[in-house]
Design an enzyme around this catalytic site. Structure first.
Site, PDB file in Angstrom:
ATOM      1  N   CYS B 182       0.797  -1.233   0.000  1.00 27.22           N
ATOM      2  CA  CYS B 182       0.000   0.000   0.000  1.00 27.22           C
ATOM      3  C   CYS B 182       0.827   1.279   0.000  1.00 27.22           C
ATOM      4  O   CYS B 182       0.275   2.374   0.049  1.00 27.22           O
ATOM      5  CB  CYS B 182      -0.965  -0.033   1.176  1.00 27.22           C
ATOM      6  SG  CYS B 182      -1.945  -1.544   1.121  1.00 27.22           S
ATOM      7  N   HIS B 310      -2.826   8.010   6.171  1.00 25.93           N
ATOM      8  CA  HIS B 310      -3.082   6.719   5.532  1.00 25.93           C
ATOM      9  C   HIS B 310      -4.464   6.244   5.996  1.00 25.93           C
ATOM     10  O   HIS B 310      -5.252   5.771   5.191  1.00 25.93           O
ATOM     11  CB  HIS B 310      -1.978   5.715   5.875  1.00 25.93           C
ATOM     12  CG  HIS B 310      -2.063   4.464   5.074  1.00 25.93           C
ATOM     13  ND1 HIS B 310      -2.072   4.464   3.703  1.00 25.93           N
ATOM     14  CD2 HIS B 310      -2.180   3.156   5.447  1.00 25.93           C
ATOM     15  CE1 HIS B 310      -2.178   3.214   3.261  1.00 25.93           C
ATOM     16  NE2 HIS B 310      -2.248   2.407   4.305  1.00 25.93           N
ATOM     17  N   LYS B 339     -10.223   7.889   2.996  1.00 24.48           N
ATOM     18  CA  LYS B 339     -10.611   6.520   2.620  1.00 24.48           C
ATOM     19  C   LYS B 339     -12.146   6.356   2.593  1.00 24.48           C
ATOM     20  O   LYS B 339     -12.660   5.470   1.910  1.00 24.48           O
ATOM     21  CB  LYS B 339     -10.002   5.509   3.600  1.00 24.48           C
ATOM     22  CG  LYS B 339      -8.463   5.473   3.616  1.00 24.48           C
ATOM     23  CD  LYS B 339      -7.897   4.787   2.408  1.00 24.48           C
ATOM     24  CE  LYS B 339      -6.431   4.365   2.578  1.00 24.48           C
ATOM     25  NZ  LYS B 339      -5.448   5.479   2.581  1.00 24.48           N
ATOM     26  N   HIS B 344      -9.977   1.915   0.511  1.00 26.01           N
ATOM     27  CA  HIS B 344      -8.525   1.768   0.481  1.00 26.01           C
ATOM     28  C   HIS B 344      -8.143   1.161  -0.865  1.00 26.01           C
ATOM     29  O   HIS B 344      -8.442   0.002  -1.130  1.00 26.01           O
ATOM     30  CB  HIS B 344      -8.068   0.881   1.636  1.00 26.01           C
ATOM     31  CG  HIS B 344      -6.585   0.807   1.797  1.00 26.01           C
ATOM     32  ND1 HIS B 344      -5.709   1.508   0.978  1.00 26.01           N
ATOM     33  CD2 HIS B 344      -5.807   0.113   2.676  1.00 26.01           C
ATOM     34  CE1 HIS B 344      -4.476   1.248   1.343  1.00 26.01           C
ATOM     35  NE2 HIS B 344      -4.500   0.407   2.366  1.00 26.01           N
ATOM     36  N   PHE B 400       1.356   3.733   4.058  1.00 25.25           N
ATOM     37  CA  PHE B 400       2.054   2.651   4.768  1.00 25.25           C
ATOM     38  C   PHE B 400       1.506   1.316   4.282  1.00 25.25           C
ATOM     39  O   PHE B 400       0.350   1.234   3.877  1.00 25.25           O
ATOM     40  CB  PHE B 400       1.822   2.776   6.280  1.00 25.25           C
ATOM     41  CG  PHE B 400       2.050   4.164   6.829  1.00 25.25           C
ATOM     42  CD1 PHE B 400       3.206   4.869   6.522  1.00 25.25           C
ATOM     43  CD2 PHE B 400       1.107   4.768   7.638  1.00 25.25           C
ATOM     44  CE1 PHE B 400       3.421   6.150   7.029  1.00 25.25           C
ATOM     45  CE2 PHE B 400       1.304   6.048   8.135  1.00 25.25           C
ATOM     46  CZ  PHE B 400       2.466   6.738   7.832  1.00 25.25           C
ATOM     47  N   PHE B 402       1.772  -3.384   4.124  1.00 27.26           N
ATOM     48  CA  PHE B 402       2.219  -4.696   4.592  1.00 27.26           C
ATOM     49  C   PHE B 402       3.733  -4.802   4.425  1.00 27.26           C
ATOM     50  O   PHE B 402       4.303  -4.267   3.470  1.00 27.26           O
ATOM     51  CB  PHE B 402       1.584  -5.801   3.742  1.00 27.26           C
ATOM     52  CG  PHE B 402       0.208  -6.226   4.173  1.00 27.26           C
ATOM     53  CD1 PHE B 402      -0.499  -5.525   5.131  1.00 27.26           C
ATOM     54  CD2 PHE B 402      -0.382  -7.343   3.598  1.00 27.26           C
ATOM     55  CE1 PHE B 402      -1.768  -5.930   5.515  1.00 27.26           C
ATOM     56  CE2 PHE B 402      -1.656  -7.752   3.973  1.00 27.26           C
ATOM     57  CZ  PHE B 402      -2.348  -7.046   4.929  1.00 27.26           C
TER      58      PHE B 402
END
Lengths: 265, 415
Positions: B182, B310, B339, B344, B400, B402
């Site tokens: 992401c 984020h 979002k 997202h 930010f 995974f």
């Protein structure tokens, strides 16, 4: 012009379990005999992480560890570049197979390992490294693209960079659509010129290689490996470094990553 | 008033061992296609009027109690002609992006100025065209083989969307697909800035494209991170994210001395080194990325007028980001998560929210935090609930992902 020094190399592929073993083969002093691939267990991974990570990640990390061990350093403060043409296709196969089942039960572990930067994440955790890391792909020219990103970072940000390139053949049925000959992982530790005494080679990289194409290898087995895995496209460069003499190699066939690399001891 | 002559935006001293300051890059053109519609006017209108693009999940045959930000019309807009081999949902979305806001025309003008080989192409994606492979698996023969008409290289391969973008726009400069979950299409700005600084290209097309697929819908469900309601970032009752899909592109080139306009001022990258899917609980990596972006922009925290978070709306992500923002900026800089409008969009989130930041700078407003009504009292950053008018000079966007990958960007108005 990008300039950097190569401090150390980690290499693992069938028949060449280490850089030390590869040097006589790449310089033509010993024959290339493809054998079984042995993936050493990366020492950096904790037992629980070892269970949760895949063969792909273990192979890439083992190559990275070998490069660091040779340079006598750790990865704590190193910026990293992870280059892979296809990433971990075994995980993609498992997820796509799960999606065919009723209620589509994807394993959470497979899902987090499906991101292209999964190995980078495992590496950062294991090496306790908070420095930047990028994961990229440029099809068959992935290694060249990774070298350019790593070299550019060394050159303009004046930091050492660990480049790890890794590709592993996909399982059936993806293997028929994205054929690969064998697994291959290579790690190069790059530093700004002159910042480390025992360099393996100095590189000058220009992103303006000729359309005439990539350098090939004279040994048919090594040449098959080179064309049979995106990360193994590094072999002509590795052979030039192993030869310890000045020369120039062309790597990367894609116009977006076609490099001319001058190598000097 | 230029950046360098403005006392309010004077450069700070620079820490040793860190990347050198950014030379500002003009954002000469930008566009996005997302659940709010095609082109920046659709996004601007929805942001100002508080209209969400989320709807109950109606993607393919996914049967999930969740809301999604789906882009309308992708099912009926095949890529045809010379590049038809690239046809898949992800590249259709990319194609809609080039066609919006005159982006292709702006690139054509840059091509004439710089040459096709001197414009780099840096495209972020997380799942690329995996939906195409999911479909192919469902059409496997009795022998288990994938259908003959399934082409992996031009659809699902990570490089496909970068290759498709480059060929569609007639470019032949350095080209990369960046895939860091992401943060992918935030990191494209950092790489483009590095390559221009290194002289590897004179200008750059950056962007990100990620499309809905069963892998992410069912994968996030498996992690119990999707909400059954439209996502509510920073809300006391937040219980997960809403997924979306989007494309976005920007054309970057060095700013001429004294030139006015929207610009990339700083980039900051870091790793969490903590966990594959959970953010560092104190937001340590995120804070490092924000500090680096400010340092490279030569700006102090109090010179930032807005932070696009984020803000995924999962309980732990928002908590970690809140701590990071407060560490770096205190609790006085207005911030919001968009979002609730788009969902997202994963590997496209960086570019979509960069475009929202550019719109906020250009039109003088701060987007609110849609769907959120009861801010979590434990979170102390200055959350902006409702969209409001505000003159802005410099803003930050956070992405930010995974694997603990973090990227923060600073955008501002020159002149």
């Amino acid at each position: 012009m990008i300039r950097c020094d190569i401090r150390s190399i980690g290499l693992i592929c069938p028949g060449l379990p280490s850089w030390r073993d590869a040097v006589p083969v790449l310089t033509g002093r010993a024959a290339y005999l493809p054998g079984a691939l042995e993936i050493p267990d990366p020492k950096l991974l904790s037992p629980s992480e070892r269970r949760r990570s895949t063969a792909f990640t273990k192979l890439a990390m083992a190559a990275g560890e070998a490069a660091l061990a040779d340079a006598g350093t750790d990865g704590h403060s190193l910026t990293s570049v992870f280059a892979s043409g296809s990433g971990d296709m075994d995980v993609i196969d498992k997820i796509c197979t799960s999606l065919m089942e009723p209620d589509r039960p994807i394993s959470p572990t497979h899902f987090h390992n499906s991101v292209h930067n999964a190995t980078a994440g495992h590496w950062a955790i294991a090496a306790r490294c908070r420095e930047p890391s990028i994961s990229l792909s440029a099809h068959d020219s992935t290694f060249a693209a990774g070298l350019l990103e790593a070299g550019a970072t060394v050159s303009v940000d004046h930091v050492s960079v660990l480049l790890i390139a890794c590709d592993v053949p996909p399982p059936f049925p993806l293997a028929e659509k994205q054929p690969m000959l064998a697994a291959f992982a290579v790690a190069l530790l790059l530093s700004p010129p002159g910042t480390w005494a025992g360099r393996l080679a100095r590189l000058r990289i220009a992103a303006e290689g000729s359309a005439a194409g990539e350098d090939r290898l004279s040994d048919p087995g090594l040449e098959a490996l080179r064309t049979g895995n995106p990360s193994a496209r590094s072999l002509p460069l590795l052979a030039a470094i192993a030869g310890s003499s000045a020369g120039e190699v062309s790597i990367g066939s894609d116009p977006g990553a076609r490099l001319r690399v001058a190598v000097e001891p | 008033m230029t950046r360098t002559s403005s006392p309010a935006l004077s450069p700070r001293s620079f820490p040793a061992g860190e990347p050198p300051p950014c030379r500002p890059l003009r954002v000469a053109a930008f566009t996005t296609v997302n659940a709010l519609g095609s082109g920046i006017d659709a996004s601007l209108e929805a942001l100002r009027r508080g209209i969400s693009g989320l709807r109950p999940c109606d993607y393919a045959d996914a049967d999930l109690p969740t809301w999604i930000g789906r882009v309308a019309g992708l099912e009926d807009s095949a890529v045809t002609g010379a590049l038809s081999a690239y046809d898949c949902r992800n590249n259709r979305l990319a194609h809609m992006g080039f066609a919006s806001d005159g982006f292709s025309e702006a690139v054509a003008a840059a091509r004439a100025r710089y040459g096709t080989g001197r414009i780099g192409v840096f495209i972020g994606t997380s799942t690329s065209g995996i939906a195409h492979t999911e479909n192919a698996y469902r059409r496997r023969g009795a022998d288990g083989r994938l259908p003959a008409d399934f082409d992996y290289r031009y659809t699902h391969d990570v490089f496909s969307v970068a290759d498709f973008t480059r060929r569609s726009l007639g470019l032949s400069g350095v080209t990369l697909a960046i895939s860091t979950a992401c943060s992918s299409s935030a990191k494209v700005f950092a790489t483009a800035e590095r390559y221009i600084r290194a002289g590897l290209c004179d200008a750059a097309v950056v962007g990100g494209v990620d499309s809905l697929c069963l892998t992410t819908l069912y994968g996030f469900r498996a992690l119990e991170l999707t909400s059954a309601a439209p996502c509510r970032p920073w809300d006391a009752g937040r219980d997960g994210l809403s997924l979306g899909e989007a494309a976005g592109f920007a054309l970057l080139r060095p700013a001429a001395l004294g030139e006015a306009g929207l610009a990339l001022l700083g980039t900051g990258e870091s790793s969490d080194a903590y966990h594959m899917t959970a953010a560092h609980p104190e937001g340590a990596g995120a804070a490092l990325a924000m500090r680096r972006a400010l340092d490279r922009a030569g700006l102090r925290p109090d010179q930032i007028g807005y932070i696009n978070l984020h803000g995924t709306a999962t309980p732990s992500n928002d908590r970690a980001e809140d701590k990071a923002v407060v560490q770096v900026f205190g609790d006085g800089v207005p911030c919001s998560s968009t979002k609730g409008w788009t969902g997202h969009t994963l590997g496209a989130a960086g570019i979509v929210e960069a475009v929202f930041c550019l719109l906020a700078l250009a039109h003088g407003f701060i987007p609110g935090t849609l769907n959120t009504r009861t801010p979590d009292p434990e979170l102390t950053a200055a959350l902006q609930l409702d969209t409001c008018e505000r003159h802005l000079r410099a803003v930050v966007s956070n992405s930010f992902g995974f694997g603990g990958t973090n990227c923060s960007l600073v955008f501002g108005r020159l002149g």
